[in-house]
Enzyme design. Sequence first.
Site, short mmCIF file in Angstrom:
data_model
loop_
_atom_site.label_atom_id
_atom_site.label_comp_id
_atom_site.label_asym_id
_atom_site.label_seq_id
_atom_site.Cartn_x
_atom_site.Cartn_y
_atom_site.Cartn_z
N ASP A 21 72.40 11.37 58.40
CA ASP A 21 71.13 11.68 57.71
C ASP A 21 69.91 11.33 58.55
OD1 ASP A 21 72.22 10.95 54.30
OD2 ASP A 21 72.61 12.59 55.68
N CYS B 145 71.94 20.58 50.57
CA CYS B 145 71.44 21.10 51.85
C CYS B 145 72.53 21.89 52.58
CB CYS B 145 70.98 19.94 52.73
SG CYS B 145 69.47 19.20 52.13
N ARG C 78 80.68 21.92 53.55
CA ARG C 78 80.70 20.90 52.47
C ARG C 78 81.77 21.23 51.42
NH1 ARG C 78 74.65 18.87 51.33
NH2 ARG C 78 75.71 16.85 51.14
N PRO C 79 83.01 21.34 51.82
CA PRO C 79 84.08 21.64 50.86
C PRO C 79 84.31 20.46 49.90
CG PRO C 79 85.01 21.04 52.97
CD PRO C 79 83.53 21.11 53.18
N LYS D 176 67.73 7.51 47.02
CA LYS D 176 68.09 8.78 46.35
C LYS D 176 69.60 8.81 46.09
CE LYS D 176 68.76 12.65 48.90
NZ LYS D 176 70.05 13.34 48.68
N ASN D 177 70.39 8.55 47.13
CA ASN D 177 71.83 8.78 47.02
C ASN D 177 72.52 7.76 46.15
OD1 ASN D 177 71.44 11.03 48.52
ND2 ASN D 177 72.10 10.12 50.45
N ARG E 194 73.37 18.33 45.43
CA ARG E 194 74.78 18.04 45.72
C ARG E 194 75.41 17.09 44.69
NH1 ARG E 194 78.95 20.07 48.53
NH2 ARG E 194 80.45 18.50 49.13
N ASP F 193 87.63 19.62 48.99
CA ASP F 193 89.10 19.45 48.99
C ASP F 193 89.54 18.00 48.79
OD1 ASP F 193 87.86 19.38 51.69
OD2 ASP F 193 89.84 18.64 52.25
N GLN F 194 88.74 17.05 49.26
CA GLN F 194 89.12 15.64 49.07
C GLN F 194 88.97 15.23 47.60
OE1 GLN F 194 90.51 13.73 51.70
NE2 GLN F 194 90.54 15.86 52.38
C1 EPZ Z 1 76.60 12.26 50.84
O1 EPZ Z 1 76.94 13.63 50.85
C2 EPZ Z 1 75.08 12.22 50.90
N1 EPZ Z 1 74.55 12.90 49.73
C3 EPZ Z 1 74.60 12.93 52.17
O2 EPZ Z 1 73.18 12.78 52.22
C4 EPZ Z 1 75.20 12.23 53.38
O3 EPZ Z 1 74.84 12.95 54.55
C5 EPZ Z 1 76.73 12.21 53.25
O4 EPZ Z 1 77.11 11.59 52.01
C6 EPZ Z 1 77.38 11.43 54.39
O5 EPZ Z 1 76.89 10.13 54.40
C7 EPZ Z 1 74.53 12.23 48.54
O6 EPZ Z 1 74.93 11.08 48.45
C8 EPZ Z 1 73.97 12.97 47.36
P1 EPZ Z 1 80.65 13.45 52.31
P2 EPZ Z 1 78.48 14.08 50.57
O7 EPZ Z 1 81.50 13.91 51.19
O8 EPZ Z 1 79.07 13.19 49.54
C9 EPZ Z 1 83.37 16.53 54.57
C10 EPZ Z 1 70.95 13.51 52.28
O9 EPZ Z 1 70.25 14.06 53.14
N2 EPZ Z 1 84.08 16.66 53.29
O10 EPZ Z 1 80.71 12.04 52.75
O11 EPZ Z 1 78.48 15.54 50.34
C11 EPZ Z 1 81.97 17.11 54.50
O12 EPZ Z 1 81.99 18.51 54.71
C12 EPZ Z 1 72.38 13.97 52.07
O13 EPZ Z 1 70.58 12.57 51.54
C13 EPZ Z 1 85.24 17.43 53.24
O14 EPZ Z 1 85.67 18.00 54.23
O15 EPZ Z 1 79.12 13.78 51.99
C14 EPZ Z 1 81.28 16.37 55.61
O16 EPZ Z 1 81.60 17.00 56.83
C15 EPZ Z 1 72.79 15.07 53.05
N3 EPZ Z 1 85.89 17.54 52.05
C16 EPZ Z 1 81.93 14.98 55.58
O17 EPZ Z 1 83.16 15.16 54.87
C17 EPZ Z 1 85.45 16.93 50.91
O18 EPZ Z 1 86.09 17.05 49.85
C18 EPZ Z 1 81.10 13.94 54.84
O19 EPZ Z 1 80.88 14.43 53.55
C19 EPZ Z 1 84.25 16.15 50.98
C20 EPZ Z 1 83.60 16.03 52.18
#
Ligand code: EPZ
Length: 420
Positions: A305, A117, A122-123, A23-24, A93, A125-126
């Site tokens: 996940d 989800c 899920r900010p 999916k991702n 997302r 900011d990055q």
């Molecule tokens: C991706 O989400 C996946 N989704 C998620 O899978 C997965 O849990 C996650 O990566 C971590 O591996 C997709 O690929 C569509 P992150 P993503 O940005 O990109 C924080 C599933 O069930 N963060 O790596 O949203 C964030 O809050 C889903 O398939 C910031 O603080 O994850 C989190 O705590 C759920 N600021 C951590 O980083 C930002 O700008 C990881 O988030 C971005 C993220």
Amino acid sequence: MSRAYEIVGQPNINGKIKVQGSKNSALAIIVASLLTKDVICLENVPNIADVLELLKIIKKLNCPVSFLKNNLIIDASNITYQSLLFPEIKSFRASYYFVGAFLTLFNKVEIFLPGGCKIGKRPIDQHIKGLTSLNVNLCLTNDILRANSLDIIGNEIKLDIASVGATVNLILTSLNANDKTIIKNAAKEPEIIDLVNFLKQIGANIIGEGTNTIIIYPIKKFHKANYKIMPDRIATGTYLLYGALFAKKLTLTNINTMDNYALINALISLGAEMNIRKNSITIYKLNNFDKLQIKTDVYPAFPSDLQQIMSTFLFSGQGISLIEETLFENRFTFLEEISKMNGKFLIIDNKALIIPSKFKSGVVSCNDLRGGAALLLACLMASGTSILKNVEYIERGYENIIEVLQNINVNIKEIELHEA
Ligand code: EPZ
């Protein structure tokens, strides 16, 4: 009226699962394919709700699509700019990957903030930090992000968090910047490698994927290509855990075993018997096992996940397990549903103590994708017949899960609930 699953616990799982495409990875690669402004053929695309939602948006960009038996053809040759203020944008997302793709295609984007989800704040900011350093002008008002740049300038970006989404978006944004871009503390997930492999197929010049430093050398034009999406490592891990509890013999095929290194190690430490090969695994049920300490983290550590499904699995252990969730601040809510089935646990901050429990059947509701897969496992663990509600969450990410489970001898069927 709503759809639910009726599940008979204590299955005698036996058989094979050809695991779906990721999916991702598929969501990122489908958006990236628009950059070719040509016809793209993708194989092993999972037939899941999130992909279907994404394709609804793509069709609104004047890009015809054909999606049959996991083969997806997208014709982006006449792609047209639109303000991405469609309701579908808020339903998952990965819609925010249009930010990077549109900045490269059109030098501008106007888009609702993404959905996804409710597992944490899920900010973004990055994403904002990286886009700003690439000379992108940004305006975030209410739940709409507007961004534009007539001159995307390559730069060195150091992410504070190895964010998967920010890494994807910044790669897509920097593909035809005026100079190279270096992303430090980049996400190392296999889905990033898969995206970069696809981008190289259409002409991109990128190195470092799979490490914490990715360098994108700009190119001006992309060309068509065919590509096969990687296997879904989270679906693999989900079915592996189902099999570890109930399988007389369960073989998973069409997988990249190495992508599940952390889970396989955890199962081995519990004494699981498995035949492990590069692209398939056979697992036999564990008759009894003690406990585990699991700490989630970015790849290659134990994935967030799979945390909820592993946490549920560990209720069958003989000892008290400790789960530490470091990625998302709200990924234990599914345990409230498990308490209705006699599951006993203690949550302290981002840690959960999982206390050995015999589940009783009941009626439970999904409230996120992976938590839903965890509750499905809980229904399998319960004695008797259980009802699982809000199954749409599960269908966002698991292809034909009822058929997949019925084919390995699980007694599960879809029912209609007429709620008063
Ligand atoms: C991706 O989400 C996946 N989704 C998620 O899978 C997965 O849990 C996650 O990566 C971590 O591996 C997709 O690929 C569509 P992150 P993503 O940005 O990109 C924080 C599933 O069930 N963060 O790596 O949203 C964030 O809050 C889903 O398939 C910031 O603080 O994850 C989190 O705590 C759920 N600021 C951590 O980083 C930002 O700008 C990881 O988030 C971005 C993220």
